[in-house]
Write a protein that holds these residues in place. Sequence first.
Motif, PDB file in Angstrom:
ATOM      1  N   MET A   1       0.819  -1.181   0.000  1.00 14.66           N
ATOM      2  CA  MET A   1       0.000   0.000   0.000  1.00 14.66           C
ATOM      3  C   MET A   1       0.874   1.261   0.000  1.00 14.66           C
ATOM      4  O   MET A   1       2.046   1.156   0.091  1.00 14.66           O
ATOM      5  CB  MET A   1      -0.776  -0.036   1.309  1.00 14.66           C
ATOM      6  CG  MET A   1      -2.285   0.142   1.200  1.00 14.66           C
ATOM      7  SD  MET A   1      -3.027   1.730   1.286  1.00 14.66           S
ATOM      8  CE  MET A   1      -2.921   2.467  -0.216  1.00 14.66           C
ATOM      9  N   TYR A   2       0.437   2.337  -0.039  1.00 16.94           N
ATOM     10  CA  TYR A   2      -0.872   2.680   0.417  1.00 16.94           C
ATOM     11  C   TYR A   2      -1.147   4.107  -0.006  1.00 16.94           C
ATOM     12  O   TYR A   2      -0.903   5.034   0.725  1.00 16.94           O
ATOM     13  CB  TYR A   2      -0.985   2.613   1.932  1.00 16.94           C
ATOM     14  CG  TYR A   2      -0.615   1.240   2.431  1.00 16.94           C
ATOM     15  CD1 TYR A   2      -1.595   0.246   2.521  1.00 16.94           C
ATOM     16  CD2 TYR A   2       0.693   0.916   2.744  1.00 16.94           C
ATOM     17  CE1 TYR A   2      -1.250  -1.025   2.953  1.00 16.94           C
ATOM     18  CE2 TYR A   2       1.017  -0.363   3.173  1.00 16.94           C
ATOM     19  CZ  TYR A   2       0.038  -1.309   3.275  1.00 16.94           C
ATOM     20  OH  TYR A   2       0.376  -2.555   3.687  1.00 16.94           O
ATOM     21  N   GLU A  63       4.662   2.627   2.738  1.00 22.16           N
ATOM     22  CA  GLU A  63       5.211   1.270   2.825  1.00 22.16           C
ATOM     23  C   GLU A  63       6.268   1.213   3.936  1.00 22.16           C
ATOM     24  O   GLU A  63       6.322   0.255   4.711  1.00 22.16           O
ATOM     25  CB  GLU A  63       5.865   0.855   1.503  1.00 22.16           C
ATOM     26  CG  GLU A  63       4.941   0.883   0.299  1.00 22.16           C
ATOM     27  CD  GLU A  63       3.985  -0.306   0.223  1.00 22.16           C
ATOM     28  OE1 GLU A  63       4.066  -1.209   1.077  1.00 22.16           O
ATOM     29  OE2 GLU A  63       3.142  -0.310  -0.694  1.00 22.16           O
ATOM     30  N   GLU A  93       7.307  -5.228   2.648  1.00 17.70           N
ATOM     31  CA  GLU A  93       6.873  -3.828   2.706  1.00 17.70           C
ATOM     32  C   GLU A  93       8.065  -2.897   2.497  1.00 17.70           C
ATOM     33  O   GLU A  93       7.961  -1.881   1.799  1.00 17.70           O
ATOM     34  CB  GLU A  93       6.179  -3.505   4.030  1.00 17.70           C
ATOM     35  CG  GLU A  93       4.985  -4.392   4.382  1.00 17.70           C
ATOM     36  CD  GLU A  93       3.821  -4.353   3.395  1.00 17.70           C
ATOM     37  OE1 GLU A  93       3.934  -3.689   2.345  1.00 17.70           O
ATOM     38  OE2 GLU A  93       2.795  -5.000   3.672  1.00 17.70           O
ATOM     39  N   HIS A  96       8.641  -2.864  -1.075  1.00 15.45           N
ATOM     40  CA  HIS A  96       7.664  -2.026  -1.783  1.00 15.45           C
ATOM     41  C   HIS A  96       8.098  -0.564  -1.726  1.00 15.45           C
ATOM     42  O   HIS A  96       8.021   0.160  -2.722  1.00 15.45           O
ATOM     43  CB  HIS A  96       6.270  -2.178  -1.166  1.00 15.45           C
ATOM     44  CG  HIS A  96       5.710  -3.566  -1.285  1.00 15.45           C
ATOM     45  ND1 HIS A  96       4.520  -3.944  -0.728  1.00 15.45           N
ATOM     46  CD2 HIS A  96       6.204  -4.664  -1.902  1.00 15.45           C
ATOM     47  CE1 HIS A  96       4.291  -5.223  -0.993  1.00 15.45           C
ATOM     48  NE2 HIS A  96       5.313  -5.683  -1.699  1.00 15.45           N
ATOM     49  N   ILE A 172       4.329  -5.320  -6.740  1.00 17.36           N
ATOM     50  CA  ILE A 172       3.796  -5.200  -5.384  1.00 17.36           C
ATOM     51  C   ILE A 172       2.521  -6.041  -5.227  1.00 17.36           C
ATOM     52  O   ILE A 172       2.349  -6.757  -4.239  1.00 17.36           O
ATOM     53  CB  ILE A 172       3.535  -3.710  -5.041  1.00 17.36           C
ATOM     54  CG1 ILE A 172       4.880  -2.997  -4.833  1.00 17.36           C
ATOM     55  CG2 ILE A 172       2.650  -3.566  -3.811  1.00 17.36           C
ATOM     56  CD1 ILE A 172       4.788  -1.492  -4.672  1.00 17.36           C
ATOM     57  N   GLU A 176       1.182  -8.726  -2.324  1.00 14.23           N
ATOM     58  CA  GLU A 176       0.161  -8.338  -1.337  1.00 14.23           C
ATOM     59  C   GLU A 176      -0.802  -9.474  -1.004  1.00 14.23           C
ATOM     60  O   GLU A 176      -1.341  -9.533   0.098  1.00 14.23           O
ATOM     61  CB  GLU A 176      -0.647  -7.129  -1.825  1.00 14.23           C
ATOM     62  CG  GLU A 176       0.126  -5.820  -1.889  1.00 14.23           C
ATOM     63  CD  GLU A 176       0.532  -5.281  -0.518  1.00 14.23           C
ATOM     64  OE1 GLU A 176       0.230  -5.903   0.515  1.00 14.23           O
ATOM     65  OE2 GLU A 176       1.178  -4.226  -0.500  1.00 14.23           O
TER      66      GLU A 176
HETATM   67 FE   LIG Z   1       3.002  -3.110   0.601  1.00 11.15          FE
END
Ligand SMILES: [Fe+2]
Lengths: 346, 97
Positions: A1-2, A63, A93, A96, A172, A176
């Motif tokens: 995310m995000y 992230e 994360e 990401h 990504i 997820e």
């Molecule tokens: Fe992520």
Amino acid sequence: MYTQGLDSLGKDCLRDEAQVGGALERRFQAHIDAEDKIEPKDWMPDAYRRTLVRQISQHAHSEIVGMLPEGNWITRAPSLLRKAILIAKVQDEGGHGAYLYSATETLGVSRDELVGQLLEGKAKYSSIFNYPTPTWADVGAIGWLVDGAAIMNQIPLCRCSYGPYARAMVRICKEESFHQRQGYDIMLRLSRGTPAQKDMAQQALNRWWWPSLMMFGPPDADSKHGVQSMRWKIKRFTNDELRQKFVDFTVPQAEFLGIRVPDPQLSWDPAAGHYRHGPIDWNEFEQVLKGNGPCNRERLEARRRAHEEGRWVRDAAVAWAAKRAGSAAPRAALTLLRRNHERRYA
Amino acid sequence: MSGDTRDWPLYEIFIRARSGLDHKHVGSLHATDARMAIEHARDLYTRRQEGISIWAVRSTDIVASDPADADALFEPARDKIYRHPTFYDIPDEVKTL
Ligand SMILES: [Fe+2]
Ligand SMILES: [Fe+2]
């Protein structure tokens, strides 16, 4: 995310819009309308570039900060397997964040600049990471709901008009799904466990439900920048559309767990084929974005501390590279390294 | 500035997914030297067995064509359709051609 639709077009963007009509601009829009991708060296309007820098960097920061609420539980995971899974998730994360900083760099800003903005508290990141994780069930709820909402937001971004962002999102999104499923798996175990464990799952849902709905950003009626982003095909669906989809997917998952969504007004609308949720407390959202959420300060302090504590590693890497390259720099680099070390441990 | 990654060169990373395939560009990262670039690329781009070989190339060493030259470079190929096998109409009676 995000991403959260936090990027608002500034005045400068509006000025650029007023210049629409240039041949370059028309060609640019024609490319986008034809679903062609825009690549780093292609001509693009300044406002498009700025919108992307803002959106992708906020996404990257999210992230990075997003590692903290879960990282908090790595040492206390209930089994070795859960610990290994959580480490892998948190490492993803971080990855990401790195993919996204690298996509932002293709637009002509440096990663250091962006990281600097985050550490100075000038950059925005998703409001969701400013909530605490008091129990192991929160780790489950984050994976299930927060990564679930992230997937909802991110899948359309895989078709974003800007090539490097779209490619980062493809990478990504592949990762997820693991995040969401491991989270739901935690919730499933707890909800089939002892009454105390089931209650723990319920409490975590109570904590994360509303903040998760806020992750999609302000309601369409209040989000001014949506139209241009849609025209540029950075955004494909509105905040409310994505939020609705999330609610529709998630409510039956909660029912399967046997826990209640904390919304007394939640109801099924058979005519529309959608769940209808009660009003969201947008005041809370504003407060968290402004820095007044339960953990805003703690999160930034943790980032700053990590950055400071990693300084000697970065200094050492530079000194080593310089030494290997045989340049005159190693002596200076080593002096710096020693000085920083002394300052730190004196 | 000390402790910053500001002066760390940017490397473009290419990964060979399986033997028999070309290395494919996957993204970029900063590293102080080539060895760190490979190590970081391993952590960043091959956490799920995405590759069996990594190339790291300093971004500044890549020479790229200018999108503004795209027409001059690629347009001349457009009207040479006779370079494609589908240009030629071969009667159905002729087999395996
Ligand atoms: Fe992520
Ligand atoms: Fe995730």
